[in-house]
Design a protein around this motif. Structure first.
Motif, PDB file in Angstrom:
ATOM      1  N   LYS A  32       0.810  -1.246  -0.074  1.00 24.37           N
ATOM      2  CA  LYS A  32      -0.136  -0.021   0.042  1.00 24.37           C
ATOM      3  C   LYS A  32       0.917   1.352   0.058  1.00 24.37           C
ATOM      4  N   ASN A  33       1.946   1.358  -0.928  1.00 28.89           N
ATOM      5  CA  ASN A  33       2.719   2.443  -1.106  1.00 28.89           C
ATOM      6  C   ASN A  33       3.480   2.726   0.074  1.00 28.89           C
ATOM      7  N   LYS A  34       3.827   1.916   1.018  1.00 26.57           N
ATOM      8  CA  LYS A  34       4.632   2.268   2.067  1.00 26.57           C
ATOM      9  C   LYS A  34       6.062   1.613   1.638  1.00 26.57           C
ATOM     10  N   ARG A  35       6.999   2.453   2.107  1.00 24.25           N
ATOM     11  CA  ARG A  35       8.559   1.788   1.698  1.00 24.25           C
ATOM     12  C   ARG A  35       8.858   1.084   2.850  1.00 24.25           C
ATOM     13  N   ILE A  36       8.483  -0.165   2.880  1.00 18.07           N
ATOM     14  CA  ILE A  36       8.963  -1.112   3.946  1.00 18.07           C
ATOM     15  C   ILE A  36       9.997  -2.173   3.616  1.00 18.07           C
ATOM     16  N   THR A  37      10.900  -2.440   4.456  1.00 17.05           N
ATOM     17  CA  THR A  37      11.967  -3.370   3.948  1.00 17.05           C
ATOM     18  C   THR A  37      11.726  -4.665   4.879  1.00 17.05           C
ATOM     19  N   PHE A  38      12.060  -5.680   4.396  1.00 17.49           N
ATOM     20  CA  PHE A  38      11.830  -7.109   5.068  1.00 17.49           C
ATOM     21  C   PHE A  38      13.304  -7.507   5.091  1.00 17.49           C
ATOM     22  N   VAL A  64       2.435 -10.002  10.744  1.00 18.42           N
ATOM     23  CA  VAL A  64       3.205  -9.042   9.728  1.00 18.42           C
ATOM     24  C   VAL A  64       2.293  -7.846   9.324  1.00 18.42           C
ATOM     25  N   ARG A  65       0.880  -8.064   9.170  1.00 20.34           N
ATOM     26  CA  ARG A  65       0.043  -7.244   8.697  1.00 20.34           C
ATOM     27  C   ARG A  65       0.029  -6.138   9.762  1.00 20.34           C
ATOM     28  N   ASN A  66       0.051  -6.500  11.174  1.00 19.50           N
ATOM     29  CA  ASN A  66      -0.070  -5.743  12.392  1.00 19.50           C
ATOM     30  C   ASN A  66       1.166  -4.953  12.349  1.00 19.50           C
ATOM     31  N   SER A  67       2.210  -5.543  11.905  1.00 17.57           N
ATOM     32  CA  SER A  67       3.469  -4.533  12.082  1.00 17.57           C
ATOM     33  C   SER A  67       3.499  -3.763  10.880  1.00 17.57           C
ATOM     34  N   ILE A  68       2.994  -4.035   9.899  1.00 19.70           N
ATOM     35  CA  ILE A  68       3.174  -3.082   8.667  1.00 19.70           C
ATOM     36  C   ILE A  68       2.090  -1.973   9.203  1.00 19.70           C
ATOM     37  N   GLN A  69       0.988  -2.204   9.596  1.00 23.27           N
ATOM     38  CA  GLN A  69       0.099  -1.071   9.936  1.00 23.27           C
ATOM     39  C   GLN A  69       0.732  -0.016  10.966  1.00 23.27           C
ATOM     40  N   SER A  70       1.582  -0.721  11.887  1.00 23.44           N
ATOM     41  CA  SER A  70       2.014   0.011  12.939  1.00 23.44           C
ATOM     42  C   SER A  70       3.139   1.073  12.362  1.00 23.44           C
ATOM     43  N   LYS A  76      11.043  -0.901   8.995  1.00 24.92           N
ATOM     44  CA  LYS A  76      11.441  -2.234   8.801  1.00 24.92           C
ATOM     45  C   LYS A  76      10.925  -3.510   9.633  1.00 24.92           C
ATOM     46  N   VAL A  77      10.861  -4.399   8.877  1.00 27.56           N
ATOM     47  CA  VAL A  77      10.042  -5.538   9.624  1.00 27.56           C
ATOM     48  C   VAL A  77      11.308  -6.656   9.478  1.00 27.56           C
ATOM     49  N   ILE A  78      11.638  -7.233  10.577  1.00 25.41           N
ATOM     50  CA  ILE A  78      12.545  -8.338  10.583  1.00 25.41           C
ATOM     51  C   ILE A  78      11.676  -9.667  11.089  1.00 25.41           C
ATOM     52  N   ALA A  98      10.722 -23.928  18.599  1.00 24.19           N
ATOM     53  CA  ALA A  98      11.167 -22.757  17.474  1.00 24.19           C
ATOM     54  C   ALA A  98      10.598 -21.671  17.967  1.00 24.19           C
ATOM     55  N   LYS A  99      11.038 -20.709  17.770  1.00 26.36           N
ATOM     56  CA  LYS A  99      10.734 -19.142  17.819  1.00 26.36           C
ATOM     57  C   LYS A  99      10.651 -18.311  16.296  1.00 26.36           C
ATOM     58  N   ILE A 100       9.531 -17.570  16.070  1.00 23.80           N
ATOM     59  CA  ILE A 100       9.562 -17.013  15.043  1.00 23.80           C
ATOM     60  C   ILE A 100       9.536 -15.505  15.608  1.00 23.80           C
ATOM     61  N   ASP A 101      10.266 -14.627  15.367  1.00 21.41           N
ATOM     62  CA  ASP A 101       9.837 -13.332  15.857  1.00 21.41           C
ATOM     63  C   ASP A 101       9.831 -12.343  14.688  1.00 21.41           C
ATOM     64  N   VAL A 102       8.476 -11.609  14.674  1.00 20.13           N
ATOM     65  CA  VAL A 102       8.302 -10.777  13.851  1.00 20.13           C
ATOM     66  C   VAL A 102       8.483  -9.274  14.560  1.00 20.13           C
ATOM     67  N   ILE A 103       9.491  -8.747  13.942  1.00 16.84           N
ATOM     68  CA  ILE A 103       9.953  -7.463  14.779  1.00 16.84           C
ATOM     69  C   ILE A 103       9.909  -6.015  13.939  1.00 16.84           C
ATOM     70  N   ASP A 104       9.219  -5.150  14.349  1.00 19.68           N
ATOM     71  CA  ASP A 104       9.194  -4.032  13.644  1.00 19.68           C
ATOM     72  C   ASP A 104       9.647  -2.621  14.397  1.00 19.68           C
ATOM     73  N   ASN A 105      10.162  -1.673  13.591  1.00 14.97           N
ATOM     74  CA  ASN A 105      10.690  -0.566  14.313  1.00 14.97           C
ATOM     75  C   ASN A 105       9.732   0.747  14.356  1.00 14.97           C
ATOM     76  N   GLY A 106       8.426   0.285  14.607  1.00 15.30           N
ATOM     77  CA  GLY A 106       7.267   1.469  14.742  1.00 15.30           C
ATOM     78  C   GLY A 106       7.294   1.934  15.899  1.00 15.30           C
ATOM     79  N   PRO A 107       6.562   2.848  16.299  1.00 11.20           N
ATOM     80  CA  PRO A 107       6.391   3.527  17.561  1.00 11.20           C
ATOM     81  C   PRO A 107       6.365   2.606  18.786  1.00 11.20           C
TER      82      PRO A 107
END
Length: 170
Positions: A32-38, A64-70, A76-78, A98-107
């Protein structure tokens, strides 16, 4: 014991990176036009996990959708995968998860909200997307795992934890 209505989830042994790669591919073309790097930070030595692949993908999509929205316009989403030994989920002890982390640098998520984010309809956004986390959590619980969250400014981590080996059958 037969009387318990257990919704049986069809599980198979999967490489969790098949799920994470699938989810990253889905979002790469739908930002949605955001410049987000994975960014991928994988542990390639993680053994296969017995889980339902479609459900794992669905839970990851929700996180991931939650991260992108924030995230604002560019963020960046790691996606990071690791194993951890001797881990307890509910009443079950596992020698390996197993651990899967979804990390974002949002607020970040305010501390008072952090306790309630998995309740239905709680959302820090105004578009009522609070169900995504609740659904993700119930999916992962059906797969014997759990979701954790920690957040501070510029680093929110949602972690899916899935059992690999239980302590009994080592």
């Amino acid at each position: 014991d037969m009387a318990l209505p257990v919704t049986s989830v069809k599980k198979s042994n999967i490489n969790i990176h098949e799920a994470t790669e699938h989810v990253i591919d889905l979002f790469k073309f739908d930002l949605k036009n955001k410049r987000i790097t994975f960014e991928k930070d994988y542990d390639p030595s993680i053994p296969d996990v017995e889980t339902n692949k479609e459900q794992l993908i669905q839970a990851l999509i929700n996180l991931v959708r939650n991260s992108i929205q924030s995230l604002e316009q560019n963020g960046k989403v790691i996606i990071r995968t690791r194993t951890e030994s001797s881990y307890t989920i509910g009443n079950n002890k596992y020698s390996l998860v197993a651990k899967i982390d979804v990390i974002d640098n949002g607020p970040g998520i305010p501390e008072d909200k952090l306790k309630e984010i998995f309740y239905p309809m709680v959302t820090t956004k105004n578009d009522g997307m609070g169900l995504g986390l609740t659904i993700a959590q119930s999916i992962i619980m059906q797969n014997s795992g759990l979701i954790e969250c920690s957040s501070r400014h510029r680093e929110t981590i949602f972690t899916i934890v899935l059992p690999i080996r239980s302590c009994e059958n080592d």
